[in-house]
Design a protein around this motif. Structure first.
Motif, PDB file in Angstrom:
ATOM      1  N   ASP A 188       0.815  -1.230   0.000  1.00 54.86           N
ATOM      2  CA  ASP A 188       0.000   0.000   0.000  1.00 54.86           C
ATOM      3  C   ASP A 188       0.841   1.269   0.000  1.00 54.86           C
ATOM      4  O   ASP A 188       0.448   2.274  -0.585  1.00 54.86           O
ATOM      5  N   GLU A 209       1.442   2.860  -3.386  1.00 49.87           N
ATOM      6  CA  GLU A 209       0.307   3.091  -4.276  1.00 49.87           C
ATOM      7  C   GLU A 209       0.273   4.508  -4.832  1.00 49.87           C
ATOM      8  O   GLU A 209       0.114   4.699  -6.041  1.00 49.87           O
ATOM      9  N   GLU A 237      -7.874  -2.524  -5.596  1.00 55.09           N
ATOM     10  CA  GLU A 237      -8.358  -3.174  -4.370  1.00 55.09           C
ATOM     11  C   GLU A 237      -8.815  -4.606  -4.630  1.00 55.09           C
ATOM     12  O   GLU A 237      -8.529  -5.508  -3.839  1.00 55.09           O
TER      13      GLU A 237
END
Length: 180
Positions: A87, A90, A122
């Motif tokens: 993450d 990202e 996601e």
């Protein structure tokens, strides 16, 4: 900025580019010298091209030209790669891989396409978390019957190697921009 400062800045930029290039070349050599080409079947994984098609199909309609459809598939492939990374990367990867293409090729003032692409990232993270393959390239061909044939080149690799390759691409783009 003085002339001396500009020269020092240019020297630092060249040093950084050389370092990123060395790291990238090492990562590419590791990928190329694995010897055996891993296919989806011998890795025990499903075909990425099926997943990319499933993600991309709802994002365009049949009236689009082939370049537009190709651009959507490129964005979805980038989303797959972003979803393979942690993450924390990202935002950086989104800016480099997605935002540039969105600005160049699509009119998305309300962010509808961008939201759908975020949803793909996601979904990739939740449904395919065990799949550590990165998409290195793809080819979308249209037959004479206007049937799409999507071919994906992917390889399992570490996030660090993928990020090194992206950093080298980014530096090459920056150097190209500076020379122009």
């Amino acid at each position: 900025m003085t002339r001396k400062q500009r020269r020092e800045q240019e020297r630092q930029r060249k040093k950084l580019y050389k370092k990123l290039n060395r790291v990238s070349n090492r990562a590419i050599d590791n990928i190329q010298n694995n010897g055996v080409v891993d296919t989806s079947e011998n890795l025990g994984l499903s075909k990425i091209s099926d997943h990319i098609s499933d993600f991309a199909d709802p994002l365009y309609n049949s009236s689009w030209d082939q370049d537009g459809i190709d651009d959507i598939h490129e964005l979805v492939c980038c989303c797959w790669n972003i979803g393979t990374c942690d993450d924390e990367w990202e935002d950086f990867l989104w800016d480099f891989l997605i935002e540039r293409k969105l600005d160049e090729c699509f009119d998305d003032p309300d962010g509808i396409l961008a939201n759908k692409l975020s949803g793909i990232i996601e979904q990739r993270r939740t449904k395919f978390a065990e799949d550590r393959r990165f998409i290195m390239d793809f080819r979308l061909e249209f037959t004479q019957d206007n049937v799409m044939n999507l071919q994906i080149v992917s390889t399992p690799m570490g996030q660090k190697d993928f990020l090194a390759i992206q950093a080298a691409k980014m530096m090459a783009m920056e150097v190209g921009t500076l020379e122009a």
